[in-house]
Design an enzyme around this catalytic site. Sequence first.
Site, PDB file in Angstrom:
ATOM      1  N   GLU A 102       5.043  25.931   7.070  1.00 41.69           N
ATOM      2  CA  GLU A 102       6.307  26.502   6.945  1.00 41.69           C
ATOM      3  C   GLU A 102       6.228  28.020   7.469  1.00 41.69           C
ATOM      4  O   GLU A 102       7.355  28.272   8.396  1.00 41.69           O
ATOM      5  CB  GLU A 102       6.868  26.076   5.823  1.00 41.69           C
ATOM      6  CG  GLU A 102       7.310  25.063   5.442  1.00 41.69           C
ATOM      7  CD  GLU A 102       7.587  24.606   3.955  1.00 41.69           C
ATOM      8  OE1 GLU A 102       8.595  24.702   3.579  1.00 41.69           O
ATOM      9  OE2 GLU A 102       6.573  24.740   3.082  1.00 41.69           O
ATOM     10  N   LYS A 120       4.862  18.860  -7.093  1.00 39.89           N
ATOM     11  CA  LYS A 120       4.815  19.513  -5.821  1.00 39.89           C
ATOM     12  C   LYS A 120       3.738  19.928  -5.106  1.00 39.89           C
ATOM     13  O   LYS A 120       2.819  20.549  -5.610  1.00 39.89           O
ATOM     14  CB  LYS A 120       5.965  20.660  -5.729  1.00 39.89           C
ATOM     15  CG  LYS A 120       7.357  20.264  -5.887  1.00 39.89           C
ATOM     16  CD  LYS A 120       7.861  19.229  -4.570  1.00 39.89           C
ATOM     17  CE  LYS A 120       8.005  19.969  -3.364  1.00 39.89           C
ATOM     18  NZ  LYS A 120       9.215  20.903  -3.342  1.00 39.89           N
ATOM     19  N   SER A 158       4.601  24.449  -6.886  1.00 41.54           N
ATOM     20  CA  SER A 158       6.017  24.987  -7.166  1.00 41.54           C
ATOM     21  C   SER A 158       6.068  25.397  -8.697  1.00 41.54           C
ATOM     22  O   SER A 158       5.231  24.926  -9.746  1.00 41.54           O
ATOM     23  CB  SER A 158       6.946  23.768  -7.126  1.00 41.54           C
ATOM     24  OG  SER A 158       8.174  23.783  -8.078  1.00 41.54           O
ATOM     25  N   HIS A 180      12.282  10.912  20.577  1.00 41.90           N
ATOM     26  CA  HIS A 180      13.614  11.103  19.775  1.00 41.90           C
ATOM     27  C   HIS A 180      13.518  10.786  18.268  1.00 41.90           C
ATOM     28  O   HIS A 180      14.267  10.617  17.606  1.00 41.90           O
ATOM     29  CB  HIS A 180      14.527  10.032  20.254  1.00 41.90           C
ATOM     30  CG  HIS A 180      14.745  10.015  21.627  1.00 41.90           C
ATOM     31  ND1 HIS A 180      15.595  10.655  22.299  1.00 41.90           N
ATOM     32  CD2 HIS A 180      14.105   9.256  22.566  1.00 41.90           C
ATOM     33  CE1 HIS A 180      15.566  10.535  23.763  1.00 41.90           C
ATOM     34  NE2 HIS A 180      14.597   9.699  23.977  1.00 41.90           N
TER      35      HIS A 180
END
Length: 474
Positions: free
Chosen positions: A308, A301, A295, A174
């Site tokens: 992804e 970043k 980035s 969970h």
Amino acid sequence: MALPPLVPAQTAPAVPGARMWGGRFSSGPAPEMDRLNRSLPVDRRLWRQDVAGSRAWAAALGAAGVIDLTEAADLRAGLDAVEKKLEGWTDADWAAAADEDIHTLVERLLGETAGPVAGKLHTGRSRNDQVATDFRLWALDAAKLLDAELRDLQAALVEQAHKHGDTVMPAYTHMQRAQPVSAAHWLMSHAWPLARDRERLADAVDRVSVLPLGSGAIAGCPFPVDRVLLKESLGFRAVSRNSVDAVADRDWVAELLFVMSMAGVHLSRLAEDLILFASSEFGFVRLSDQFSTGSSLMPQKRNPDAMELARGKAGRLIGELTGMLALLKGLPSGYNKDLQEDKSSLFAAFDALSDVLPAVAGTVRTMEFDAARCAGAVDSAMLATDVADFLVRRGVPFREAHGAVGKLVRAAEGLGCPLSALPRELFVQVSGEFADADLDAMFDAKASVQARAAAGGTSSASVQAQLAELTATL
Ligand code: ARG
């Protein structure tokens, strides 16, 4: 009654380009029709398979005495020359070809090199059994590549697992901290789904490896070609049994799309774990520079784009599978042009997965664990089950032990301290068995990991067994 006068076929083709038909038409297709109908831009990928299938068919026609042996040899030499020619073709050459599809193109080039004998190649054959054969041949090669890429990702997971048998990290249910496991055990949890993907792929390949050639357009072949020899020469496992079914069977396309989608889902889940674990909040792993991106705006970043994209491509794969099933569901028997759409689906799925797999393997291979961060995330409440198990070993029924430790967890929450920091008196209050317990040993995360020694658990011995078993399949 007099026959109408014969008119030359296709006097004014609206669009240039070779077609295998046209005798019964007075004009060629409209540009709009040609644009929709032409599949060469997609099925050009099948050119090698088309040449190989044609070579085998020419030999089969020769062996059956349908064409004489000189003709068969001329066709063979012509097809060899076509193959050589296409090997040298650039994208510009392909773009300049106006042929309807790959089958038409190969036959036209054959005519240009071998002369009129080329007109005998299509005897007893249809593009319906031809395209099904070419596409299956392509898929057999594609399956080998995918298997090798899946295996390489497994190898990357195994390499990391060998390095991290002693790294302890939280396992989550969970998405809540649940129990400690070794990082090796977590890594292997992503290697086994890939083992199932490889098994599914091998199983699907059995059904891909069935030869449709010799089914004609729908009713079968009227010439005595030996389909068993044909299957042997092309490397298929079996011969299709029913020509009506054979020209329209794309079950295997849907099956491969499912296998690829399932693998895509597995990669997506691995990616999701790694995206979380690489975040500053978790900090369990650091992805290498090679597999991270920056980035354009925020200098700090470090983005897990490969992960992804792996997660994103899974959605595309599922789309190809559902699209294919929708395409098939309403088709009447036999070949229907809807089936031409099968190629772009399988090609797109294959391209997506074979782009993603090496990047995921590279990410896994080059990432670094922060063992201290991993261990630091294991709080003593995650050992509550081990505390209950201590009582069980002393003969307390598990349900009772669960309740007793629950009270301790509540007390620790109330005091705002770790479970392991509660005074012994409180332990003894919930169960007298704790009076002589070694509390430090009970809250040792490494000991908790080693305690799970049943097959499939996180103990070193169990993980070593997993590693040995999986490595044997690599
Ligand atoms: N380009 C077609 C396809 O991919 C080849 C088969 C064409 N058959 C036909 N009867 N027009 O399905």
